[in-house]
Scaffold this motif. Structure first.
Motif, PDB file in Angstrom:
ATOM      1  N   ILE A  11       4.295  13.548  70.079  1.00 23.70           N
ATOM      2  CA  ILE A  11       3.221  14.441  69.650  1.00 23.70           C
ATOM      3  C   ILE A  11       3.107  15.577  70.661  1.00 23.70           C
ATOM      4  O   ILE A  11       2.731  15.372  71.809  1.00 23.70           O
ATOM      5  CB  ILE A  11       1.891  13.690  69.524  1.00 23.70           C
ATOM      6  N   TYR A  12       3.439  16.765  70.200  1.00 24.00           N
ATOM      7  CA  TYR A  12       3.429  17.932  71.079  1.00 24.00           C
ATOM      8  C   TYR A  12       2.012  18.461  71.253  1.00 24.00           C
ATOM      9  O   TYR A  12       1.591  18.813  72.365  1.00 24.00           O
ATOM     10  CB  TYR A  12       4.349  19.001  70.498  1.00 24.00           C
ATOM     11  N   THR A  13       1.271  18.523  70.153  1.00 23.37           N
ATOM     12  CA  THR A  13      -0.118  18.974  70.215  1.00 23.37           C
ATOM     13  C   THR A  13      -0.839  18.559  68.943  1.00 23.37           C
ATOM     14  O   THR A  13      -0.206  18.207  67.949  1.00 23.37           O
ATOM     15  CB  THR A  13      -0.201  20.513  70.396  1.00 23.37           C
ATOM     16  N   GLN A  14      -2.167  18.584  68.984  1.00 27.02           N
ATOM     17  CA  GLN A  14      -2.968  18.360  67.783  1.00 27.02           C
ATOM     18  C   GLN A  14      -3.975  19.492  67.663  1.00 27.02           C
ATOM     19  O   GLN A  14      -4.640  19.865  68.635  1.00 27.02           O
ATOM     20  CB  GLN A  14      -3.708  17.023  67.834  1.00 27.02           C
ATOM     21  N   ILE A  15      -4.066  20.064  66.469  1.00 26.80           N
ATOM     22  CA  ILE A  15      -5.037  21.125  66.181  1.00 26.80           C
ATOM     23  C   ILE A  15      -5.864  20.669  64.990  1.00 26.80           C
ATOM     24  O   ILE A  15      -5.338  20.519  63.881  1.00 26.80           O
ATOM     25  CB  ILE A  15      -4.340  22.469  65.882  1.00 26.80           C
ATOM     26  N   ASP A  16      -7.146  20.427  65.229  1.00 25.30           N
ATOM     27  CA  ASP A  16      -8.033  19.863  64.204  1.00 25.30           C
ATOM     28  C   ASP A  16      -7.439  18.552  63.684  1.00 25.30           C
ATOM     29  O   ASP A  16      -7.184  17.662  64.474  1.00 25.30           O
ATOM     30  CB  ASP A  16      -8.279  20.880  63.089  1.00 25.30           C
ATOM     31  N   ASN A  17      -7.191  18.448  62.402  1.00 24.22           N
ATOM     32  CA  ASN A  17      -6.677  17.183  61.859  1.00 24.22           C
ATOM     33  C   ASN A  17      -5.160  17.204  61.668  1.00 24.22           C
ATOM     34  O   ASN A  17      -4.609  16.352  60.981  1.00 24.22           O
ATOM     35  CB  ASN A  17      -7.353  16.868  60.519  1.00 24.22           C
ATOM     36  N   LYS A  18      -4.498  18.170  62.286  1.00 22.23           N
ATOM     37  CA  LYS A  18      -3.047  18.255  62.158  1.00 22.23           C
ATOM     38  C   LYS A  18      -2.365  17.994  63.498  1.00 22.23           C
ATOM     39  O   LYS A  18      -2.692  18.622  64.509  1.00 22.23           O
ATOM     40  CB  LYS A  18      -2.630  19.626  61.618  1.00 22.23           C
ATOM     41  N   ALA A  19      -1.444  17.038  63.468  1.00 23.71           N
ATOM     42  CA  ALA A  19      -0.638  16.750  64.655  1.00 23.71           C
ATOM     43  C   ALA A  19       0.735  17.375  64.459  1.00 23.71           C
ATOM     44  O   ALA A  19       1.274  17.396  63.346  1.00 23.71           O
ATOM     45  CB  ALA A  19      -0.509  15.242  64.854  1.00 23.71           C
ATOM     46  N   TYR A  20       1.291  17.888  65.549  1.00 25.31           N
ATOM     47  CA  TYR A  20       2.598  18.530  65.507  1.00 25.31           C
ATOM     48  C   TYR A  20       3.557  17.730  66.372  1.00 25.31           C
ATOM     49  O   TYR A  20       3.338  17.560  67.575  1.00 25.31           O
ATOM     50  CB  TYR A  20       2.503  19.981  65.970  1.00 25.31           C
ATOM     51  N   THR A  44       2.214   7.917  57.624  1.00 23.48           N
ATOM     52  CA  THR A  44       1.889   8.983  56.686  1.00 23.48           C
ATOM     53  C   THR A  44       3.129   9.841  56.456  1.00 23.48           C
ATOM     54  O   THR A  44       4.153   9.679  57.130  1.00 23.48           O
ATOM     55  CB  THR A  44       0.724   9.844  57.215  1.00 23.48           C
ATOM     56  N   VAL A  45       3.031  10.753  55.515  1.00 23.00           N
ATOM     57  CA  VAL A  45       4.145  11.641  55.203  1.00 23.00           C
ATOM     58  C   VAL A  45       4.037  12.908  56.040  1.00 23.00           C
ATOM     59  O   VAL A  45       2.955  13.482  56.180  1.00 23.00           O
ATOM     60  CB  VAL A  45       4.151  11.994  53.701  1.00 23.00           C
ATOM     61  N   GLY A  46       5.157  13.332  56.608  1.00 28.15           N
ATOM     62  CA  GLY A  46       5.178  14.544  57.410  1.00 28.15           C
ATOM     63  C   GLY A  46       5.831  15.690  56.665  1.00 28.15           C
ATOM     64  O   GLY A  46       6.582  15.492  55.710  1.00 28.15           O
ATOM     65  N   VAL A  62       1.832  16.772  60.523  1.00 24.21           N
ATOM     66  CA  VAL A  62       1.218  15.675  59.767  1.00 24.21           C
ATOM     67  C   VAL A  62      -0.300  15.781  59.831  1.00 24.21           C
ATOM     68  O   VAL A  62      -0.857  16.172  60.854  1.00 24.21           O
ATOM     69  CB  VAL A  62       1.653  14.279  60.298  1.00 24.21           C
ATOM     70  N   GLU A  63      -0.953  15.467  58.727  1.00 22.86           N
ATOM     71  CA  GLU A  63      -2.412  15.406  58.716  1.00 22.86           C
ATOM     72  C   GLU A  63      -2.828  13.984  59.029  1.00 22.86           C
ATOM     73  O   GLU A  63      -2.322  13.035  58.425  1.00 22.86           O
ATOM     74  CB  GLU A  63      -2.952  15.830  57.346  1.00 22.86           C
ATOM     75  N   ILE A  64      -3.743  13.839  59.978  1.00 23.10           N
ATOM     76  CA  ILE A  64      -4.196  12.507  60.386  1.00 23.10           C
ATOM     77  C   ILE A  64      -5.718  12.479  60.488  1.00 23.10           C
ATOM     78  O   ILE A  64      -6.338  13.482  60.838  1.00 23.10           O
ATOM     79  CB  ILE A  64      -3.566  12.078  61.729  1.00 23.10           C
ATOM     80  N   PRO A  65      -6.332  11.321  60.199  1.00 24.42           N
ATOM     81  CA  PRO A  65      -7.798  11.216  60.225  1.00 24.42           C
ATOM     82  C   PRO A  65      -8.347  10.748  61.579  1.00 24.42           C
ATOM     83  O   PRO A  65      -9.420  10.170  61.649  1.00 24.42           O
ATOM     84  CB  PRO A  65      -8.061  10.166  59.141  1.00 24.42           C
ATOM     85  N   GLU A  67      -8.040  11.328  66.232  1.00 27.79           N
ATOM     86  CA  GLU A  67      -7.529  12.120  67.347  1.00 27.79           C
ATOM     87  C   GLU A  67      -6.428  11.343  68.036  1.00 27.79           C
ATOM     88  O   GLU A  67      -6.509  10.131  68.193  1.00 27.79           O
ATOM     89  CB  GLU A  67      -8.650  12.434  68.348  1.00 27.79           C
ATOM     90  N   THR A  68      -5.403  12.041  68.426  1.00 31.01           N
ATOM     91  CA  THR A  68      -4.293  11.394  69.120  1.00 31.01           C
ATOM     92  C   THR A  68      -4.016  12.132  70.423  1.00 31.01           C
ATOM     93  O   THR A  68      -4.529  13.237  70.640  1.00 31.01           O
ATOM     94  CB  THR A  68      -3.045  11.357  68.218  1.00 31.01           C
ATOM     95  N   LYS A  69      -3.226  11.508  71.274  1.00 33.80           N
ATOM     96  CA  LYS A  69      -2.963  12.095  72.583  1.00 33.80           C
ATOM     97  C   LYS A  69      -1.597  12.760  72.599  1.00 33.80           C
ATOM     98  O   LYS A  69      -0.591  12.127  72.275  1.00 33.80           O
ATOM     99  CB  LYS A  69      -3.026  11.004  73.659  1.00 33.80           C
ATOM    100  N   ALA A  70      -1.570  14.023  72.973  1.00 27.37           N
ATOM    101  CA  ALA A  70      -0.314  14.765  73.046  1.00 27.37           C
ATOM    102  C   ALA A  70       0.378  14.506  74.377  1.00 27.37           C
ATOM    103  O   ALA A  70      -0.235  14.023  75.336  1.00 27.37           O
ATOM    104  CB  ALA A  70      -0.581  16.261  72.880  1.00 27.37           C
ATOM    105  N   ILE A  71       1.665  14.822  74.426  1.00 27.84           N
ATOM    106  CA  ILE A  71       2.412  14.651  75.667  1.00 27.84           C
ATOM    107  C   ILE A  71       1.891  15.595  76.746  1.00 27.84           C
ATOM    108  O   ILE A  71       1.361  16.657  76.464  1.00 27.84           O
ATOM    109  CB  ILE A  71       3.919  14.912  75.443  1.00 27.84           C
ATOM    110  N   LYS A  72       2.059  15.171  77.978  1.00 18.12           N
ATOM    111  CA  LYS A  72       1.775  16.021  79.132  1.00 18.12           C
ATOM    112  C   LYS A  72       3.102  16.655  79.535  1.00 18.12           C
ATOM    113  O   LYS A  72       4.078  15.947  79.816  1.00 18.12           O
ATOM    114  CB  LYS A  72       1.219  15.176  80.280  1.00 18.12           C
ATOM    115  N   THR A  73       3.178  17.977  79.507  1.00 19.41           N
ATOM    116  CA  THR A  73       4.456  18.630  79.784  1.00 19.41           C
ATOM    117  C   THR A  73       4.588  19.018  81.250  1.00 19.41           C
ATOM    118  O   THR A  73       3.606  19.328  81.925  1.00 19.41           O
ATOM    119  CB  THR A  73       4.633  19.883  78.905  1.00 19.41           C
TER     120      THR A  73
END
Length: 197
Positions: A11-20, A44-46, A62-65, A67-73
């Motif tokens: 998971i690179y980042t999450q913006i609102d309910n969308k994870a990238y 879920t489907v991406g 992907v849309e998710i319901p 919050e998830t944790k993105a990687i630390k770069t």
């Protein structure tokens, strides 16, 4: 999981309910459906947001319901030969998701010549990579390369004669992925490429 082919991603980042999620393009290039399974087993489907065939990088949205944790770069250019790293991926099947392999950085960021076939054309081009000591199993493509500070410094992309593993530096990933996610016009990398017909 793209049409039965297992690949890894992070998971690179999450913006609102969308994870990238960042992963390798070759792992999902032939997919009609992309299924994304998180550590919690939520599936879920991406949607393939965009990709760069020459960097072998794809961004899946992907849309998710939740919050998830993105990687630390981190900074791949600060990495040195002899540093320990770990890769977290999904070899073989989803039963083994979250498997960890330990390895070491073999060299500073180096430039290699790579060859690919895309839409019936062959391309030779130059790519900056991190060379790793660990020979990772299939399924680790797209997995993050993490240093001992917990920072992601790259993404596993390819191997050479099953002896050397290469990773795309996070510095390159950030440039490409940030543009894709921001919806900025992005053209596939063309610098230093020669085509064979």
């Amino acid at each position: 999981n793209a049409d039965g082919v297992i690949s890894s991603g992070s998971i690179y980042t999450q913006i609102d309910n969308k994870a990238y999620i960042i992963t390798t393009y070759h792992g999902i290039s032939d997919a009609h459906n992309i299924s994304v399974t998180f550590d919690s087993n939520y599936s879920t489907v991406g949607n393939l947001l965009n990709y760069d065939i020459f960097a072998d990088l794809a961004v899946v949205e992907v849309e998710i319901p939740f919050e998830t944790k993105a990687i630390k770069t981190g900074d791949a250019l600060m990495s040195k030969p002899g540093e320990f790293i770990v890769s977290i991926g999904t070899p073989v099947s989803l039963e083994y998701k979250g498997s960890v392999e330990m390895g070491m950085i073999s060299s500073d960021v180096i430039t290699i010549e790579n060859n690919i076939k895309f839409k019936d054309r062959f391309y030779s081009y130059y790519l900056d990579v991190i060379e790793l000591t660990n020979n990772l199993q299939k399924g680790y493509s797209g997995s993050p390369v993490i240093n001992m500070n917990g920072e992601t410094i790259g993404m596993v992309t390819m191997s050479y004669k099953d002896d050397i593993t290469f990773a795309l530096p996070i510095n390159e990933i950030r440039i490409i992925a940030d543009k894709m996610i921001a919806g900025e016009e992005y053209s596939k990398t063309q610098f230093g490429i020669k085509g064979h017909f």
